[in-house]
Design a protein around this motif. Sequence first.
Motif, PDB file in Angstrom:
ATOM      1  N   ASN A 137       0.820  -1.214   0.000  1.00  0.00           N
ATOM      2  CA  ASN A 137       0.000   0.000   0.000  1.00  0.00           C
ATOM      3  C   ASN A 137       0.853   1.263   0.000  1.00  0.00           C
ATOM      4  OD1 ASN A 137      -2.560   1.040  -0.307  1.00  0.00           O
ATOM      5  ND2 ASN A 137      -2.883   1.316   1.886  1.00  0.00           N
ATOM      6  N   ASP A 138       2.051   1.186  -0.602  1.00  0.00           N
ATOM      7  CA  ASP A 138       2.922   2.346  -0.753  1.00  0.00           C
ATOM      8  C   ASP A 138       2.626   3.024  -2.084  1.00  0.00           C
ATOM      9  OD1 ASP A 138       4.234   1.723   1.629  1.00  0.00           O
ATOM     10  OD2 ASP A 138       5.776   0.538   0.609  1.00  0.00           O
ATOM     11  N   VAL A 139       3.035   4.279  -2.204  1.00  0.00           N
ATOM     12  CA  VAL A 139       2.953   5.018  -3.463  1.00  0.00           C
ATOM     13  C   VAL A 139       4.354   5.038  -4.054  1.00  0.00           C
ATOM     14  CG1 VAL A 139       2.485   7.260  -4.515  1.00  0.00           C
ATOM     15  CG2 VAL A 139       1.036   6.436  -2.665  1.00  0.00           C
ATOM     16  N   LEU A 140       4.457   4.720  -5.338  1.00  0.00           N
ATOM     17  CA  LEU A 140       5.748   4.696  -6.013  1.00  0.00           C
ATOM     18  C   LEU A 140       5.769   5.803  -7.062  1.00  0.00           C
ATOM     19  CD1 LEU A 140       8.448   3.149  -6.340  1.00  0.00           C
ATOM     20  CD2 LEU A 140       7.333   1.872  -8.148  1.00  0.00           C
ATOM     21  N   SER A 141       6.672   6.767  -6.911  1.00  0.00           N
ATOM     22  CA  SER A 141       6.780   7.888  -7.844  1.00  0.00           C
ATOM     23  C   SER A 141       7.910   7.645  -8.831  1.00  0.00           C
ATOM     24  CB  SER A 141       7.071   9.184  -7.082  1.00  0.00           C
ATOM     25  OG  SER A 141       6.003   9.499  -6.242  1.00  0.00           O
ATOM     26  N   MET A 142       7.634   8.000 -10.089  1.00  0.00           N
ATOM     27  CA  MET A 142       8.656   7.923 -11.129  1.00  0.00           C
ATOM     28  C   MET A 142       8.783   9.319 -11.715  1.00  0.00           C
ATOM     29  SD  MET A 142       7.743   4.280 -12.883  1.00  0.00           S
ATOM     30  CE  MET A 142       9.275   4.209 -13.798  1.00  0.00           C
ATOM     31  N   HIS A 143       9.915   9.961 -11.473  1.00  0.00           N
ATOM     32  CA  HIS A 143      10.153  11.344 -11.882  1.00  0.00           C
ATOM     33  C   HIS A 143       9.893  11.515 -13.381  1.00  0.00           C
ATOM     34  CE1 HIS A 143      11.865  15.320 -11.847  1.00  0.00           C
ATOM     35  NE2 HIS A 143      12.605  14.999 -12.887  1.00  0.00           N
ATOM     36  N   GLY A 144       9.081  12.503 -13.719  1.00  0.00           N
ATOM     37  CA  GLY A 144       8.778  12.811 -15.107  1.00  0.00           C
ATOM     38  C   GLY A 144       7.710  11.939 -15.727  1.00  0.00           C
ATOM     39  N   LEU A 145       7.217  10.954 -14.994  1.00  0.00           N
ATOM     40  CA  LEU A 145       6.211  10.043 -15.536  1.00  0.00           C
ATOM     41  C   LEU A 145       4.925  10.076 -14.713  1.00  0.00           C
ATOM     42  CD1 LEU A 145       5.882   8.027 -17.867  1.00  0.00           C
ATOM     43  CD2 LEU A 145       6.631   6.253 -16.313  1.00  0.00           C
ATOM     44  N   GLY A 146       5.030   9.767 -13.425  1.00  0.00           N
ATOM     45  CA  GLY A 146       3.842   9.781 -12.583  1.00  0.00           C
ATOM     46  C   GLY A 146       3.984   8.905 -11.362  1.00  0.00           C
ATOM     47  N   GLN A 147       2.843   8.531 -10.786  1.00  0.00           N
ATOM     48  CA  GLN A 147       2.802   7.725  -9.568  1.00  0.00           C
ATOM     49  C   GLN A 147       1.956   6.481  -9.770  1.00  0.00           C
ATOM     50  OE1 GLN A 147       1.041  10.171  -6.532  1.00  0.00           O
ATOM     51  NE2 GLN A 147       3.012  10.999  -5.897  1.00  0.00           N
ATOM     52  N   PHE A 148       2.421   5.400  -9.177  1.00  0.00           N
ATOM     53  CA  PHE A 148       1.637   4.178  -9.080  1.00  0.00           C
ATOM     54  C   PHE A 148       1.158   4.075  -7.643  1.00  0.00           C
ATOM     55  CE2 PHE A 148       4.524   3.200 -12.563  1.00  0.00           C
ATOM     56  CZ  PHE A 148       3.689   2.601 -13.478  1.00  0.00           C
ATOM     57  N   GLU A 149      -0.107   3.718  -7.480  1.00  0.00           N
ATOM     58  CA  GLU A 149      -0.628   3.472  -6.142  1.00  0.00           C
ATOM     59  C   GLU A 149      -1.724   2.425  -6.221  1.00  0.00           C
ATOM     60  OE1 GLU A 149      -3.971   6.737  -5.153  1.00  0.00           O
ATOM     61  OE2 GLU A 149      -1.954   7.566  -5.299  1.00  0.00           O
ATOM     62  N   ALA A 150      -2.033   1.844  -5.077  1.00  0.00           N
ATOM     63  CA  ALA A 150      -3.105   0.849  -5.002  1.00  0.00           C
ATOM     64  C   ALA A 150      -4.311   1.512  -4.348  1.00  0.00           C
ATOM     65  CB  ALA A 150      -2.663  -0.355  -4.198  1.00  0.00           C
ATOM     66  N   ARG A 151      -5.466   1.312  -4.942  1.00  0.00           N
ATOM     67  CA  ARG A 151      -6.713   1.820  -4.360  1.00  0.00           C
ATOM     68  C   ARG A 151      -7.618   0.643  -4.062  1.00  0.00           C
ATOM     69  NH1 ARG A 151      -8.035   6.865  -8.183  1.00  0.00           N
ATOM     70  NH2 ARG A 151      -6.336   8.198  -7.483  1.00  0.00           N
ATOM     71  N   LYS A 152      -8.334   0.772  -2.959  1.00  0.00           N
ATOM     72  CA  LYS A 152      -9.248  -0.293  -2.568  1.00  0.00           C
ATOM     73  C   LYS A 152     -10.581  -0.075  -3.255  1.00  0.00           C
ATOM     74  CE  LYS A 152     -10.763  -2.950   1.322  1.00  0.00           C
ATOM     75  NZ  LYS A 152     -10.619  -3.180   2.754  1.00  0.00           N
ATOM     76  N   LYS A 153     -11.023  -1.084  -3.978  1.00  0.00           N
ATOM     77  CA  LYS A 153     -12.336  -1.054  -4.617  1.00  0.00           C
ATOM     78  C   LYS A 153     -13.305  -1.729  -3.641  1.00  0.00           C
ATOM     79  CE  LYS A 153     -14.208  -1.595  -9.192  1.00  0.00           C
ATOM     80  NZ  LYS A 153     -13.969  -2.077 -10.546  1.00  0.00           N
ATOM     81  N   ALA A 154     -14.364  -1.034  -3.290  1.00  0.00           N
ATOM     82  CA  ALA A 154     -15.296  -1.514  -2.274  1.00  0.00           C
ATOM     83  C   ALA A 154     -16.070  -2.746  -2.741  1.00  0.00           C
ATOM     84  CB  ALA A 154     -16.274  -0.409  -1.909  1.00  0.00           C
ATOM     85  N   GLU A 155     -16.569  -3.488  -1.763  1.00  0.00           N
ATOM     86  CA  GLU A 155     -17.448  -4.612  -2.055  1.00  0.00           C
ATOM     87  C   GLU A 155     -18.693  -4.082  -2.763  1.00  0.00           C
ATOM     88  OE1 GLU A 155     -18.583  -8.193   0.710  1.00  0.00           O
ATOM     89  OE2 GLU A 155     -19.855  -6.471   1.195  1.00  0.00           O
ATOM     90  N   ARG A 156     -19.157  -4.846  -3.731  1.00  0.00           N
ATOM     91  CA  ARG A 156     -20.350  -4.398  -4.456  1.00  0.00           C
ATOM     92  C   ARG A 156     -21.190  -5.603  -4.865  1.00  0.00           C
ATOM     93  NH1 ARG A 156     -16.043  -4.574  -7.738  1.00  0.00           N
ATOM     94  NH2 ARG A 156     -16.314  -5.081  -9.921  1.00  0.00           N
ATOM     95  N   GLU A 157     -22.422  -5.300  -5.207  1.00  0.00           N
ATOM     96  CA  GLU A 157     -23.350  -6.338  -5.631  1.00  0.00           C
ATOM     97  C   GLU A 157     -23.474  -6.304  -7.147  1.00  0.00           C
ATOM     98  OE1 GLU A 157     -27.926  -6.502  -5.070  1.00  0.00           O
ATOM     99  OE2 GLU A 157     -26.994  -7.182  -3.183  1.00  0.00           O
ATOM    100  N   SER A 158     -23.554  -7.490  -7.744  1.00  0.00           N
ATOM    101  CA  SER A 158     -23.706  -7.586  -9.188  1.00  0.00           C
ATOM    102  C   SER A 158     -24.847  -8.546  -9.498  1.00  0.00           C
ATOM    103  CB  SER A 158     -22.398  -8.076  -9.818  1.00  0.00           C
ATOM    104  OG  SER A 158     -22.513  -8.076 -11.214  1.00  0.00           O
ATOM    105  N   VAL A 159     -25.348  -8.452 -10.730  1.00  0.00           N
ATOM    106  CA  VAL A 159     -26.450  -9.313 -11.154  1.00  0.00           C
ATOM    107  C   VAL A 159     -26.038 -10.040 -12.426  1.00  0.00           C
ATOM    108  CG1 VAL A 159     -28.859  -9.378 -11.902  1.00  0.00           C
ATOM    109  CG2 VAL A 159     -28.133  -7.707 -10.198  1.00  0.00           C
ATOM    110  N   ASN A 160     -26.230 -11.350 -12.434  1.00  0.00           N
ATOM    111  CA  ASN A 160     -25.984 -12.140 -13.633  1.00  0.00           C
ATOM    112  C   ASN A 160     -27.142 -11.868 -14.594  1.00  0.00           C
ATOM    113  OD1 ASN A 160     -25.928 -14.190 -15.584  1.00  0.00           O
ATOM    114  ND2 ASN A 160     -24.946 -15.619 -14.163  1.00  0.00           N
ATOM    115  N   PRO A 161     -26.871 -11.312 -15.787  1.00  0.00           N
ATOM    116  CA  PRO A 161     -27.961 -10.929 -16.695  1.00  0.00           C
ATOM    117  C   PRO A 161     -28.742 -12.120 -17.261  1.00  0.00           C
ATOM    118  CG  PRO A 161     -25.835 -10.539 -17.732  1.00  0.00           C
ATOM    119  CD  PRO A 161     -25.563 -10.964 -16.324  1.00  0.00           C
TER     120      PRO A 161
END
Length: 96
Positions: free
Chosen positions: A39-63
């Motif tokens: 869960n660290d942020v990794l910066s690459m000078h001149g390019l950008g940042q990589f980070e991990a985000r938590k996607k919440a639990e969600r409900e889905s429906v099988n069509p």
Amino acid sequence: MKDVTVIEALSARLEWEEKDVEKALKALGAIVGEKLANNDVLSMHGLGQFEARKKAERESVNPTNGKRYLIPPKLIPVFKPVASFKTYLKILDNNG
């Protein structure tokens, strides 16, 4: 336009053997993966940042059958480019 891999492009630019570039990119991928897993942020000078985000639990429906099920929470990798990189891409897009 010729298809060129990142390995080929870096090899030509840095005047390195392709096997050495591949080894460096594998190491970079491992470092990015380890940092995101911690869960660290990794910066690459001149390019950008990589980070991990938590996607919440969600409900889905099988069509096909209408059955509902829960999708568990998970971490997803996110890349945020620096402003100069975004500007460069806009210039390329505007020039066709």
